[in-house]
Design an enzyme around this catalytic site. Structure first.
Site, PDB file in Angstrom:
ATOM      1  N   ASP A 169      79.310  69.125  98.920  1.00  0.00           N
ATOM      2  CA  ASP A 169      78.603  69.574 100.119  1.00  0.00           C
ATOM      3  C   ASP A 169      77.687  68.448 100.591  1.00  0.00           C
ATOM      4  O   ASP A 169      76.992  67.821  99.781  1.00  0.00           O
ATOM      5  CB  ASP A 169      77.788  70.825  99.789  1.00  0.00           C
ATOM      6  CG  ASP A 169      77.178  71.464 101.024  1.00  0.00           C
ATOM      7  OD1 ASP A 169      77.864  72.299 101.635  1.00  0.00           O
ATOM      8  OD2 ASP A 169      76.038  71.117 101.368  1.00  0.00           O
ATOM      9  N   ASN A 177      71.990  67.261 111.758  1.00  0.00           N
ATOM     10  CA  ASN A 177      72.386  67.652 113.108  1.00  0.00           C
ATOM     11  C   ASN A 177      71.168  67.857 114.007  1.00  0.00           C
ATOM     12  O   ASN A 177      71.177  67.480 115.188  1.00  0.00           O
ATOM     13  CB  ASN A 177      73.227  68.934 113.060  1.00  0.00           C
ATOM     14  CG  ASN A 177      74.666  68.665 112.665  1.00  0.00           C
ATOM     15  OD1 ASN A 177      75.183  67.567 112.862  1.00  0.00           O
ATOM     16  ND2 ASN A 177      75.316  69.667 112.090  1.00  0.00           N
ATOM     17  N   HIS A 182      74.796  66.808 117.106  1.00  0.00           N
ATOM     18  CA  HIS A 182      76.055  67.256 116.504  1.00  0.00           C
ATOM     19  C   HIS A 182      77.159  66.206 116.601  1.00  0.00           C
ATOM     20  O   HIS A 182      78.024  66.140 115.725  1.00  0.00           O
ATOM     21  CB  HIS A 182      76.500  68.566 117.157  1.00  0.00           C
ATOM     22  CG  HIS A 182      75.659  69.734 116.747  1.00  0.00           C
ATOM     23  ND1 HIS A 182      75.892  70.467 115.613  1.00  0.00           N
ATOM     24  CD2 HIS A 182      74.552  70.281 117.322  1.00  0.00           C
ATOM     25  CE1 HIS A 182      74.994  71.426 115.494  1.00  0.00           C
ATOM     26  NE2 HIS A 182      74.158  71.339 116.525  1.00  0.00           N
ATOM     27  N   ASP A 186      79.307  64.911 113.481  1.00  0.00           N
ATOM     28  CA  ASP A 186      80.764  64.833 113.366  1.00  0.00           C
ATOM     29  C   ASP A 186      81.194  63.472 112.839  1.00  0.00           C
ATOM     30  O   ASP A 186      82.149  63.361 112.052  1.00  0.00           O
ATOM     31  CB  ASP A 186      81.412  65.080 114.731  1.00  0.00           C
ATOM     32  CG  ASP A 186      81.407  66.551 115.117  1.00  0.00           C
ATOM     33  OD1 ASP A 186      81.081  67.397 114.257  1.00  0.00           O
ATOM     34  OD2 ASP A 186      81.727  66.855 116.281  1.00  0.00           O
ATOM     35  N   GLU A 213      80.542  71.531 106.337  1.00  0.00           N
ATOM     36  CA  GLU A 213      80.260  70.307 105.605  1.00  0.00           C
ATOM     37  C   GLU A 213      80.626  70.432 104.137  1.00  0.00           C
ATOM     38  O   GLU A 213      80.124  69.700 103.294  1.00  0.00           O
ATOM     39  CB  GLU A 213      78.776  69.935 105.736  1.00  0.00           C
ATOM     40  CG  GLU A 213      77.803  70.860 105.037  1.00  0.00           C
ATOM     41  CD  GLU A 213      77.350  72.041 105.892  1.00  0.00           C
ATOM     42  OE1 GLU A 213      76.307  72.619 105.554  1.00  0.00           O
ATOM     43  OE2 GLU A 213      78.025  72.381 106.877  1.00  0.00           O
TER      44      GLU A 213
END
Length: 312
Positions: A169, A177, A182, A186, A213
């Site tokens: 994770d 973010n 965002h 990505d 994630e």
């Protein structure tokens, strides 16, 4: 009254019918003789492999060169072919192309009667079906593929090997973010996907993006030490990528935490997932950028204890 045909007429009729049948198939069919000569291929084979007429007319070697030039890994293609022509084994695998296409390849042998074997090769374009199993952002296998393949991995005996199941994770990803946006998030996932893919390609492991994630990794190793080293190296490589993350103190860069379960033989998927998920949670509590090893016995039964394997 219909007169019976002689054996030669019957053979010719059967051969003609076989060719017409094979020519109608959507799959590419190639028949190779024991001396590696091309005995037959249907129209679908010619179309799937995009073989121009002048290449067909040039002969076997030119056709092989044309085929190899399209593949991501022509060496592996040749190695399998060489191995199979000396054995009666059947085989099935997948071929990836330079242009992104994916073919399923199947092969069966035909005993030539003198110790040699001819082979029938069948090729099916599975690009569309394969694409449905790929996460478009990271290029890793997606949750659909994970749900399909995990039961087989868990149930396979894999004798003589240590089986590993890991959950990874990205640390404080929501904070990333919120801080960087965002679109930047990505890009982080894409980069981590590349790191995971490179590591797993070298070790015949599989990596899946199973959540925003969160990633799952399945792999086989010669022993526990090799398994732990493999997963620690992934943790280290992510940190070494030095992706700025001011919200991930004290590291200051993007990191991942990991729960890792090692076991032998068949395992219970639900039990192992739950145990490894708890190990992942513990890795977060220990400060992140850490691998926490969950003890899993033979048959996939979890232990009440976990062993912490910090990294970095």
């Amino acid at each position: 009254m219909v007169e019976p045909t002689n054996d030669l007429q019957s053979l010719q009729t059967s051969y003609s019918l076989m060719r017409k049948t094979l020519d109608l198939l959507p799959d590419g069919v190639l028949i190779i003789g024991r001396n590696r000569e091309v005995l037959y291929f249907n129209e679908a084979f010619e179309r799937l492999w995009r073989i121009p007429r002048d290449v067909v007319e040039a002969g076997d070697r030119t056709m092989l060169a044309h085929v190899l030039d399209q593949l991501d890994d022509p060496q592996s293609f040749l190695e399998l072919v060489e191995r199979l022509y000396h054995r009666p084994d059947s085989s099935e695998d997948e071929l990836t192309f330079n242009d992104g296409r994916v073919f399923n390849r199947r092969s069966v042998s035909l005993d030539a009667g003198d110790g040699g074997y001819s082979r029938i090769w069948i090729f099916s374009d599975v690009t569309e079906a394969w694409s449905a199993r790929i996460d478009p952002l990271t290029g890793l296998l997606n949750r659909r593929a994970y749900a399909s393949e995990l039961p087989e991995f868990m149930s396979s005996p894999a004798e003589g090997a240590v089986k590993s199941f890991a959950l990874a994770d990205v640390d404080r990803f929501k904070a990333y973010n919120d801080r960087y946006g965002h679109a930047a998030g990505d890009q982080v996932l894409e980069r981590i996907g590349e790191i995971l893919s490179e590591a797993c390609d070298r070790n015949s492991a599989e990596t899946y993006r199973i959540g925003g994630e969160e990633f799952a990794i399945t792999s086989l190793h010669r022993d526990q030490a090799a398994a732990i080293a493999f997963h620690r190296a992934i943790i280290d490589r992510v940190k070494e990528a030095a992706i700025e993350h001011g919200g991930n103190r004290p590291h200051g860069v993007a990191t991942v935490s990991m729960g890792l379960g090692l076991f032998a033989g068949c395992g219970n998927a639900k039990t192992i997932f739950a145990t490894v998920d708890r190990a992942l949670y513990r890795a977060k509590k220990l400060g992140r950028n850490t691998v926490t090893l969950a003890e899993i016995g033979r048959g996939g039964h979890s232990s009440s204890n976990t062993t912490d394997e910090p990294s970095g």
